[in-house]
Design a protein around this motif. Structure first.
Motif, short mmCIF file in Angstrom:
data_model
loop_
_atom_site.label_atom_id
_atom_site.label_comp_id
_atom_site.label_asym_id
_atom_site.label_seq_id
_atom_site.Cartn_x
_atom_site.Cartn_y
_atom_site.Cartn_z
N GLN A 167 32.03 39.76 -14.77
CA GLN A 167 33.27 40.38 -14.37
C GLN A 167 33.09 41.21 -13.10
O GLN A 167 32.02 41.76 -12.87
CB GLN A 167 33.80 41.34 -15.46
CG GLN A 167 34.29 40.66 -16.70
CD GLN A 167 33.18 40.19 -17.63
OE1 GLN A 167 32.17 40.85 -17.81
NE2 GLN A 167 33.36 39.00 -18.20
N THR A 168 34.17 41.31 -12.32
CA THR A 168 34.26 42.31 -11.26
C THR A 168 35.27 43.34 -11.74
O THR A 168 36.16 43.05 -12.54
CB THR A 168 34.72 41.72 -9.92
OG1 THR A 168 35.87 40.90 -10.12
CG2 THR A 168 33.61 40.91 -9.25
N TYR A 169 35.08 44.55 -11.26
CA TYR A 169 35.97 45.64 -11.64
C TYR A 169 36.11 46.61 -10.48
O TYR A 169 35.32 46.58 -9.53
CB TYR A 169 35.43 46.38 -12.88
CG TYR A 169 34.11 47.07 -12.64
CD1 TYR A 169 34.05 48.39 -12.17
CD2 TYR A 169 32.90 46.42 -12.87
CE1 TYR A 169 32.84 49.01 -11.93
CE2 TYR A 169 31.70 47.03 -12.64
CZ TYR A 169 31.66 48.33 -12.17
OH TYR A 169 30.46 48.95 -11.92
N ILE A 170 37.13 47.43 -10.57
CA ILE A 170 37.30 48.51 -9.60
C ILE A 170 37.46 49.82 -10.35
O ILE A 170 37.89 49.83 -11.51
CB ILE A 170 38.49 48.29 -8.65
CG1 ILE A 170 39.81 48.20 -9.42
CG2 ILE A 170 38.27 47.06 -7.77
CD1 ILE A 170 41.05 48.28 -8.53
N LYS A 171 37.09 50.91 -9.67
CA LYS A 171 37.29 52.27 -10.16
C LYS A 171 37.97 53.02 -9.02
O LYS A 171 37.51 52.94 -7.89
CB LYS A 171 35.96 52.95 -10.51
CG LYS A 171 35.25 52.33 -11.70
CD LYS A 171 33.88 52.93 -11.94
CE LYS A 171 33.88 54.33 -12.46
NZ LYS A 171 34.48 54.54 -13.77
N ILE A 172 39.04 53.73 -9.34
CA ILE A 172 39.81 54.42 -8.30
C ILE A 172 39.65 55.93 -8.45
O ILE A 172 39.75 56.46 -9.57
CB ILE A 172 41.30 54.03 -8.39
CG1 ILE A 172 41.45 52.52 -8.19
CG2 ILE A 172 42.13 54.81 -7.38
CD1 ILE A 172 42.84 51.99 -8.47
N ASN A 173 39.44 56.59 -7.32
CA ASN A 173 39.41 58.04 -7.30
C ASN A 173 40.81 58.51 -6.91
O ASN A 173 41.23 58.36 -5.76
CB ASN A 173 38.37 58.54 -6.30
CG ASN A 173 38.20 60.05 -6.33
OD1 ASN A 173 39.19 60.78 -6.35
ND2 ASN A 173 36.96 60.50 -6.32
N ALA A 174 41.55 59.04 -7.88
CA ALA A 174 42.95 59.42 -7.65
C ALA A 174 43.07 60.53 -6.61
O ALA A 174 44.07 60.62 -5.91
CB ALA A 174 43.60 59.85 -8.96
N GLU A 175 42.05 61.37 -6.49
CA GLU A 175 42.10 62.49 -5.55
C GLU A 175 41.89 62.03 -4.10
O GLU A 175 42.58 62.48 -3.20
CB GLU A 175 41.06 63.54 -5.93
CG GLU A 175 41.17 64.83 -5.15
CD GLU A 175 40.21 65.88 -5.65
OE1 GLU A 175 39.52 66.49 -4.81
OE2 GLU A 175 40.14 66.09 -6.89
N THR A 176 40.92 61.13 -3.90
CA THR A 176 40.57 60.71 -2.53
C THR A 176 41.19 59.38 -2.13
O THR A 176 41.22 59.04 -0.96
CB THR A 176 39.05 60.59 -2.37
OG1 THR A 176 38.58 59.50 -3.19
CG2 THR A 176 38.34 61.88 -2.73
N GLY A 177 41.63 58.60 -3.12
CA GLY A 177 42.15 57.27 -2.83
C GLY A 177 41.07 56.22 -2.63
O GLY A 177 41.37 55.06 -2.35
N GLN A 178 39.82 56.60 -2.78
CA GLN A 178 38.73 55.64 -2.62
C GLN A 178 38.68 54.68 -3.80
O GLN A 178 39.05 55.03 -4.92
CB GLN A 178 37.39 56.36 -2.50
CG GLN A 178 37.23 57.15 -1.22
CD GLN A 178 35.90 57.83 -1.18
OE1 GLN A 178 35.52 58.54 -2.11
NE2 GLN A 178 35.16 57.60 -0.11
N VAL A 179 38.20 53.47 -3.50
CA VAL A 179 38.07 52.43 -4.52
C VAL A 179 36.63 51.95 -4.55
O VAL A 179 36.08 51.53 -3.53
CB VAL A 179 39.02 51.24 -4.24
CG1 VAL A 179 38.88 50.19 -5.33
CG2 VAL A 179 40.46 51.71 -4.11
N TYR A 180 36.02 52.02 -5.71
CA TYR A 180 34.67 51.52 -5.93
C TYR A 180 34.78 50.13 -6.56
O TYR A 180 35.56 49.94 -7.51
CB TYR A 180 33.89 52.45 -6.86
CG TYR A 180 32.53 51.92 -7.25
CD1 TYR A 180 31.41 52.19 -6.48
CD2 TYR A 180 32.37 51.11 -8.37
CE1 TYR A 180 30.17 51.69 -6.83
CE2 TYR A 180 31.13 50.60 -8.72
CZ TYR A 180 30.04 50.90 -7.94
OH TYR A 180 28.81 50.39 -8.28
#
Length: 114
Positions: free
Chosen positions: A14-27
């Motif tokens: 699988q691929t996945y993403i994690k979002i930082n709601a404060e900075t808008g960055q996406v891992y």
């Protein structure tokens, strides 16, 4: 459904993403396992280093039995978020041998990113 004890479920990737709601960055990352795609993601998310950096729970992007397509998809996601200036991947993947091959596998299976 009954499964004979000598047969294991097929491993999936699988691929996945994690979002930082404060900075808008996406891992963007990848994982694998013998559970359902969501179980594999949840297992990977547990104790993830980026949880302490303010990134939310891992969200399933794609799932496949083709590990090469998932490797390519992860690289495509990282490249995409880097191009938008919002990548949360601090340690970008090194240039991978056969990069074009992996990316083509991902495009063949999932299509291109926007």
């Amino acid at each position: 459904m009954f499964e004979p004890p000598h047969e294991r479920p097929q491993k999936t990737y699988q691929t996945y993403i994690k979002i930082n709601a404060e900075t808008g960055q996406v891992y963007a990352g990848r994982t694998s396992g013998y559970g359902t795609p969501r179980e594999n993601i949840a297992h990977r998310n547990y104790g993830h280093a980026y949880n302490k950096r303010g990134f939310g729970p891992a969200q399933l992007d794609q799932s496949s039995t083709n590990e090469d397509a998932i490797k390519g998809r992860e690289q495509m996601l990282i490249d995409y978020y880097v191009s938008l200036g919002i990548s949360g991947n601090r340690d970008l993947k090194p240039v991978v041998t056969n990069r074009e091959y992996f990316i083509q596998q991902a495009i063949d299976e999932f299509g291109p990113l926007p």
